[in-house]
Design an enzyme around this catalytic site. Sequence first.
Site, PDB file in Angstrom:
ATOM      1  N   HIS A 479     -44.202 -20.828  15.660  1.00  0.00           N
ATOM      2  CA  HIS A 479     -44.758 -20.949  17.375  1.00  0.00           C
ATOM      3  C   HIS A 479     -45.548 -22.709  17.410  1.00  0.00           C
ATOM      4  O   HIS A 479     -45.183 -23.232  17.904  1.00  0.00           O
ATOM      5  CB  HIS A 479     -46.255 -20.413  16.859  1.00  0.00           C
ATOM      6  CG  HIS A 479     -47.264 -20.953  18.068  1.00  0.00           C
ATOM      7  ND1 HIS A 479     -47.614 -19.640  19.378  1.00  0.00           N
ATOM      8  CD2 HIS A 479     -48.300 -21.963  18.503  1.00  0.00           C
ATOM      9  CE1 HIS A 479     -48.281 -20.202  19.836  1.00  0.00           C
ATOM     10  NE2 HIS A 479     -48.169 -21.630  20.349  1.00  0.00           N
ATOM     11  N   GLU A 480     -45.883 -23.225  16.219  1.00  0.00           N
ATOM     12  CA  GLU A 480     -46.135 -24.946  16.097  1.00  0.00           C
ATOM     13  C   GLU A 480     -44.378 -25.918  15.822  1.00  0.00           C
ATOM     14  O   GLU A 480     -45.075 -26.427  16.757  1.00  0.00           O
ATOM     15  CB  GLU A 480     -46.776 -25.334  14.928  1.00  0.00           C
ATOM     16  CG  GLU A 480     -47.759 -24.373  14.802  1.00  0.00           C
ATOM     17  CD  GLU A 480     -48.901 -24.448  15.619  1.00  0.00           C
ATOM     18  OE1 GLU A 480     -49.031 -25.224  16.181  1.00  0.00           O
ATOM     19  OE2 GLU A 480     -49.328 -23.387  15.838  1.00  0.00           O
ATOM     20  N   HIS A 483     -44.013 -26.417  19.834  1.00  0.00           N
ATOM     21  CA  HIS A 483     -44.907 -27.314  20.236  1.00  0.00           C
ATOM     22  C   HIS A 483     -44.139 -28.593  20.337  1.00  0.00           C
ATOM     23  O   HIS A 483     -44.259 -29.312  21.418  1.00  0.00           O
ATOM     24  CB  HIS A 483     -46.485 -27.500  19.933  1.00  0.00           C
ATOM     25  CG  HIS A 483     -47.033 -26.096  20.320  1.00  0.00           C
ATOM     26  ND1 HIS A 483     -47.277 -25.762  21.448  1.00  0.00           N
ATOM     27  CD2 HIS A 483     -48.108 -24.529  19.844  1.00  0.00           C
ATOM     28  CE1 HIS A 483     -48.007 -24.710  21.551  1.00  0.00           C
ATOM     29  NE2 HIS A 483     -48.447 -24.554  20.971  1.00  0.00           N
ATOM     30  N   GLU A 502     -48.920 -23.438  25.741  1.00  0.00           N
ATOM     31  CA  GLU A 502     -49.188 -22.535  24.322  1.00  0.00           C
ATOM     32  C   GLU A 502     -48.355 -21.180  24.789  1.00  0.00           C
ATOM     33  O   GLU A 502     -47.946 -20.483  24.063  1.00  0.00           O
ATOM     34  CB  GLU A 502     -50.403 -21.797  24.607  1.00  0.00           C
ATOM     35  CG  GLU A 502     -51.851 -22.643  24.203  1.00  0.00           C
ATOM     36  CD  GLU A 502     -50.935 -22.698  22.993  1.00  0.00           C
ATOM     37  OE1 GLU A 502     -50.317 -22.414  21.828  1.00  0.00           O
ATOM     38  OE2 GLU A 502     -51.702 -23.905  22.419  1.00  0.00           O
TER      39      GLU A 502
END
EC number: 3.4.11.-
Length: 819
Positions: A479-480, A483, A502
Amino acid sequence: MDIQLDPARDDLPLMANTSHILVKHYVLDLDVDFESQVIEGTIVLFLEDGNRFKKQNSSIEEACQSESNKACKFGMPEPCHISVTNARTFSSEMEYNDFAICSKGEKDTPDKDGNHDNQEHASGISSSKYCCDTGNHGSEDFVLVLDCCDLSVLKVEEVDVAAVPGMEKFTRSPKLTVVSEELRNQIVRELVTLPADCWREQLDYYACCSQAPGCGELLFDTDSWSLQIRKTGAQTATDFPHAIRIWYKTKPEGRSVTWTSDQSDRPCVYTVGSPINNRALFPCQEPPVAMSTWQATVRAAASFVVLMSGENFAKPTQLWEGCSSWYYYVTMPMPASTFTIAVGCWTEMKLETCSSNDLATERPLSPSEADFRHVGVCSHMEYPCRFQNASAAAQEIIPYRVFAPVCLKGACQETLLRLIPPCLSAAHSVLGTHPFSRLDVLIVPANFPSLGMASPHIMFLSQSILTGRSHLCGTRLCHEIAHAWFGLAIGARDWTEEWLSEGFATHLEDVFWAAAQQLDPREAREQQELRACLRWRRLQDEMRCSPEEMQVLRPSKDKTGHTSDSGASVIKQGLNPEKIFMQVHYLKGYFLLRFLAKRFGDETYFSFLRKFVHTFHGQLILSQDFLQMLLENIPEEKRLELSVENIYQDWLESSGIPKPLQRERRAEAECGLARQVRAEVTKWIQVNRRPRKRKRRVKEEVFEKLLPDQLVLLLEHLLEQKTLSPRTLQSLQRTYHLHDQDAEVRHRWCELIVKHKFTKAYNSVERFLQEDQAMGVYLYGELMVSEDARQQQLARRCFERTKEQMDRSSAQVVAEMLF
């Protein structure tokens, strides 16, 4: 349009007048003092007015040619030898562990009490008058408005950049005989517009200029949300000084930084992704359109490690006994809100055997340190871009380091360190070139308010991801990492469109994680369907429990991206402490992207996504930029009446669950992994119905082994049961070793404990509330709703233990639940 800003409302004001003047570069020179819990020093801002100065190519080329060949090659910037107190030499020695406080000498600051020394100038201009005419269309002086909160500003002055040796190359004059405001501004204009391949020279000159003497104090004032600066007689942004220095210090209670202790009980400080971003760390321009670069020198006691958003793997330089200096720089323009710093007694974690990380560090360390081979035209402003670098494009695993308190060494080695290479490689296989040249990963203290936070070159992860098997750690890492592309390299031009960050990261985490595990297509599809099932349940809960106005992904609708004439704006619900605990923008954004990928087919969708990334990296976007390009690149027969307008209407501008999603979920058959869970739930219900004392021996149920996501779903189904006996709960705990599962599983287990008042396991709830603060807020509400005296006492006891260290927004929400 003029926006009336009321700091008492839930909307977050962005005050900077970015339409008139922009910060192009920050140079920070800071001391971190753990005794006073203050960061203090100077920040130099290099500005560019709205009427962009047109570069004269001949003067720029001469500037580059006049330096040695080394100056325009790619490497670390050399120090500018003006001040011995700010040397940037690098040492290979790293001592991270021994704790000592650096004894600091007295500083000659203008105001020891932190009061604003310009507030009582004879001019008597109030902050409200400053705000009246920041564009200066009449005879009033121009006012530079910066976003600023919870800071003590001590002094502001103009910097005499013309005093730096060699600056005549940025002017039309061979010698600087008569120095004027216009000449100093011309120097800064030329400096901020140097071409990307002169990045090293540019950083060096920024450093030199930041140490140049002042040439006159500037008037300033502050209010709740801003710092306003003016120079008498400078009536336009063009006339305003283009290089200014601000002396300031943070406040211990400032909302951009958290002073706390790590898991080894040693002091540390880190920036938080708070609603007010970095304006309580340094005066800045917060609106995302204010894209800037930065470099920073940070001094702290020698026992501390300074981590920061920077392209270089910094090493400490010993300045004097017990005190070290760290230097970082960034050449890719980014919003000031993405700047991150963490200072603590961290230990660098390494696998004891040779790993892929050892191989990764042999690869090129920075796009700025390699020859550029232009492999495609970029649409962003000029900077040393990795997407134009063939070797960077081929780099599957960027160099990385992992830091944590020494007590977490074992946990980091067991899971985190082994997962980073496959997760980075998986992301590269899906989206291509990593936007950033390196990565630091830090396990932050227990009071960190979320499971993770991504910033340029650095990622914060909660300790909660280290427990259990690798699943939660892997998905959060993915997930990170996502980003880096969506949220950082491609940012939202309007912060109300959080789904652009997000939603994409949530959708991509599943895709990256499947690739990292090297699942075959059928397994990948099954796991992704299971996670969609879990998120569907969560979205339904969110819609039941949240106000309608907070369920909209594009709340400003047609006014999205609009600002006042000065560039000021507000972020709807930006100061609402409950908003940070909501997942609507994650979940609705995820389901929209999943809907589009299924409609067009994964191959078509991800092929487009790579094209989109290549087109928009380094830029800020609105929803329509993504949707319009998507529909333009999709064959008409696959669009099936989809348009930007009906996607807005169905998904982005309406509260509640989008109708296309409702239809899809009704028509979708339950996946095999979810069906397996239902079969296990049936067994547990049967176990729960059996009498405590049985007359004859009954065959024991045989329970299947379940994946972590299956366990979450199982416990959620069991939470729907009206009663579960202590015997059943004890058997559940024993069968699945719930104490040792990841935080997502243990959270549901704690909910079961609370719901059924399973007193024997209350210690699990207490442990969760203290060690998993990123996820524990909801449990406080469950404990209080039950109106059980023992549970309420447990909640208050845990809060008393943790409230002083707890994240401010979390503490505020919990306090409202408890009292």
